[in-house]
Design a protein around this motif. Structure first.
Motif, short mmCIF file in Angstrom:
data_model
loop_
_atom_site.label_atom_id
_atom_site.label_comp_id
_atom_site.label_asym_id
_atom_site.label_seq_id
_atom_site.Cartn_x
_atom_site.Cartn_y
_atom_site.Cartn_z
N ASP A 65 47.01 47.79 23.40
CA ASP A 65 47.26 47.01 22.19
C ASP A 65 46.67 45.60 22.28
OD1 ASP A 65 48.68 49.08 20.92
OD2 ASP A 65 50.53 48.50 21.96
N GLY A 66 46.02 45.31 23.40
CA GLY A 66 45.41 44.00 23.57
C GLY A 66 46.35 42.93 24.09
N GLN A 67 47.56 43.31 24.49
CA GLN A 67 48.52 42.35 25.01
C GLN A 67 48.31 42.16 26.51
OE1 GLN A 67 51.91 44.67 23.83
NE2 GLN A 67 52.26 43.45 22.00
N ALA A 68 48.33 40.91 26.95
CA ALA A 68 48.20 40.63 28.39
C ALA A 68 49.45 41.11 29.11
CB ALA A 68 47.99 39.14 28.62
N VAL A 69 49.27 41.94 30.12
CA VAL A 69 50.39 42.47 30.89
C VAL A 69 50.28 42.12 32.38
CG1 VAL A 69 50.89 44.36 29.31
CG2 VAL A 69 49.25 44.72 31.18
N GLY A 70 49.26 41.35 32.74
CA GLY A 70 49.15 40.98 34.14
C GLY A 70 47.86 40.25 34.44
N SER A 71 47.69 39.93 35.70
CA SER A 71 46.47 39.27 36.15
C SER A 71 46.18 39.64 37.59
CB SER A 71 46.60 37.75 36.00
OG SER A 71 47.72 37.27 36.73
N LEU A 72 44.94 39.44 37.97
CA LEU A 72 44.46 39.78 39.31
C LEU A 72 43.63 38.64 39.85
CD1 LEU A 72 42.96 43.04 40.64
CD2 LEU A 72 41.47 41.05 40.54
N GLN A 73 43.75 38.40 41.17
CA GLN A 73 42.87 37.46 41.84
C GLN A 73 42.31 38.12 43.08
OE1 GLN A 73 45.35 33.94 42.43
NE2 GLN A 73 44.19 32.89 40.85
N LEU A 74 41.06 37.79 43.39
CA LEU A 74 40.40 38.32 44.58
C LEU A 74 39.93 37.15 45.42
CD1 LEU A 74 38.15 41.39 44.75
CD2 LEU A 74 37.45 39.32 45.93
N GLU A 75 40.27 37.17 46.70
CA GLU A 75 39.91 36.11 47.62
C GLU A 75 39.20 36.67 48.84
OE1 GLU A 75 43.37 33.25 48.20
OE2 GLU A 75 44.34 35.01 47.32
N ASP A 76 38.44 35.82 49.52
CA ASP A 76 37.83 36.18 50.79
C ASP A 76 38.91 36.11 51.87
OD1 ASP A 76 36.34 36.50 53.09
OD2 ASP A 76 34.99 34.82 52.71
N ALA A 77 39.16 37.23 52.53
CA ALA A 77 40.17 37.28 53.58
C ALA A 77 39.58 37.09 54.97
CB ALA A 77 40.94 38.60 53.53
N GLY A 78 38.26 36.84 55.06
CA GLY A 78 37.60 36.65 56.34
C GLY A 78 37.25 37.97 57.01
N ASN A 79 36.32 37.92 57.94
CA ASN A 79 35.91 39.10 58.70
C ASN A 79 35.45 40.25 57.81
OD1 ASN A 79 36.57 37.89 61.24
ND2 ASN A 79 38.73 38.35 60.84
N GLY A 80 34.77 39.92 56.71
CA GLY A 80 34.25 40.95 55.82
C GLY A 80 35.29 41.62 54.96
N LYS A 81 36.48 41.03 54.84
CA LYS A 81 37.56 41.64 54.07
C LYS A 81 37.84 40.84 52.80
CE LYS A 81 39.74 43.53 58.20
NZ LYS A 81 40.97 43.59 59.03
N SER A 82 38.39 41.53 51.82
CA SER A 82 38.78 40.92 50.56
C SER A 82 40.28 41.09 50.35
CB SER A 82 38.03 41.56 49.39
OG SER A 82 36.65 41.36 49.51
N LYS A 83 40.92 40.07 49.79
CA LYS A 83 42.34 40.14 49.47
C LYS A 83 42.50 40.19 47.96
CE LYS A 83 46.79 37.78 50.01
NZ LYS A 83 47.48 36.60 50.57
N ILE A 84 43.19 41.22 47.48
CA ILE A 84 43.45 41.41 46.06
C ILE A 84 44.93 41.18 45.81
CG2 ILE A 84 43.38 43.07 44.16
CD1 ILE A 84 41.29 44.56 46.12
N THR A 85 45.25 40.32 44.85
CA THR A 85 46.64 40.05 44.48
C THR A 85 46.79 40.31 43.00
OG1 THR A 85 46.79 38.35 46.20
CG2 THR A 85 48.50 38.37 44.51
N VAL A 86 47.76 41.14 42.65
CA VAL A 86 47.98 41.50 41.26
C VAL A 86 49.44 41.28 40.88
CG1 VAL A 86 48.40 43.93 41.81
CG2 VAL A 86 47.65 43.32 39.50
N GLY A 87 49.67 40.84 39.66
CA GLY A 87 51.01 40.71 39.13
C GLY A 87 51.04 41.27 37.72
N VAL A 88 52.06 42.06 37.41
CA VAL A 88 52.14 42.69 36.09
C VAL A 88 53.54 42.53 35.50
CG1 VAL A 88 50.34 44.39 36.59
CG2 VAL A 88 52.73 44.96 37.07
N THR A 89 53.63 42.69 34.19
CA THR A 89 54.91 42.67 33.48
C THR A 89 54.82 43.61 32.29
OG1 THR A 89 56.59 41.21 32.52
CG2 THR A 89 54.30 40.73 31.96
N ASN A 90 55.98 44.03 31.78
CA ASN A 90 56.05 44.91 30.61
C ASN A 90 55.32 46.23 30.81
OD1 ASN A 90 57.62 43.08 29.09
ND2 ASN A 90 55.78 41.97 28.47
N LEU A 91 55.43 46.80 32.01
CA LEU A 91 54.87 48.11 32.29
C LEU A 91 56.01 49.08 32.62
CD1 LEU A 91 51.67 47.42 34.42
CD2 LEU A 91 51.84 47.91 31.97
N PRO A 92 55.79 50.39 32.47
CA PRO A 92 56.84 51.37 32.78
C PRO A 92 57.23 51.34 34.26
CG PRO A 92 55.09 52.36 31.47
CD PRO A 92 54.59 51.01 31.90
#
Length: 200
Positions: free
Chosen positions: A45-72
């Motif tokens: 429906d086009g409503q924002a239900v969350g967000s994601l951020q991606l960071e460099d975790a070092g040593n060739g790794k990536s850190k993904i952080t997600v937060g959501v709301t209004n989901l089942p």
């Protein structure tokens, strides 16, 4: 001694450590100076239900952080998809699922599920409709998500079984093990939310 009522579960999986919790959306993603990429996740429906951020975790790794709301409530398949287009009117001809525009799972090769580059652990949503997860993976770096057609994060309606189908089960052809749908998306069902990943 319990200091608050929030429950945090730490699960160790092949792609890293996942922290799952129920929290208010305002607590989920504090500002981070090191973010390399981000996404606003919206429902059909086009409503924002969350967000994601991606960071460099070092040593060739990536850190993904997600937060959501209004989901089942419950577990939801959670993946990086191959195209940076989140059109809710673009539907899968077979299932009618929205966000077909995001393509299949992001993959740097020809891997089956759950070895796609963009395969991530399922996201747990609490009874209040909120959830957070933090994943560290060595399967991709932020720069690899910004290819010619970009990439997106997609949340599915059902839990991802990660193609973990024991031989005692039979697919439609009567053979042991996972069927084609399980090997594509882990039987995680319709796409219920999508966010285009962009550089920060």
């Amino acid at each position: 001694m319990l200091r608050n009522t929030r429950l945090t579960v730490v699960v160790v999986l092949g792609v890293g450590v996942v922290m799952l919790s129920a929290a208010g959306l305002g607590e989920m993603l504090p500002g981070r100076d090191g973010a390399l990429a981000s996404a606003v996740i919206k429902n059909a429906d086009g409503q924002a239900v969350g967000s994601l951020q991606l960071e460099d975790a070092g040593n060739g790794k990536s850190k993904i952080t997600v937060g959501v709301t209004n989901l089942p409530v419950g577990y939801h398949g959670f993946h990086v998809h191959a195209k940076g287009v989140c059109d809710p009117h673009s539907t899968d001809p077979a299932t009618g699922s929205p966000f077909f525009s995001a393509g299949g799972h992001f993959d740097l090769g020809s891997h089956p599920h759950d070895h796609h580059t963009g395969d991530l652990p399922s996201l747990l949503v609490g009874a209040d409709g909120t959830g957070t997860a933090s994943v560290v993976t060595d399967r991709f770096r932020a720069s690899q998500l910004f290819d010619g057609d970009g990439s997106a994060v997609v949340i599915h309606a059902l839990a991802d079984n990660h193609a973990n189908i024991p031989d005692r089960y039979r697919n439609a052809e009567g053979a042991a093990g996972p069927d084609a749908e399980t090997l594509t998306a882990g039987d995680s069902g319709r796409r219920i939310a999508c966010g285009v990943i962009s550089g920060s």
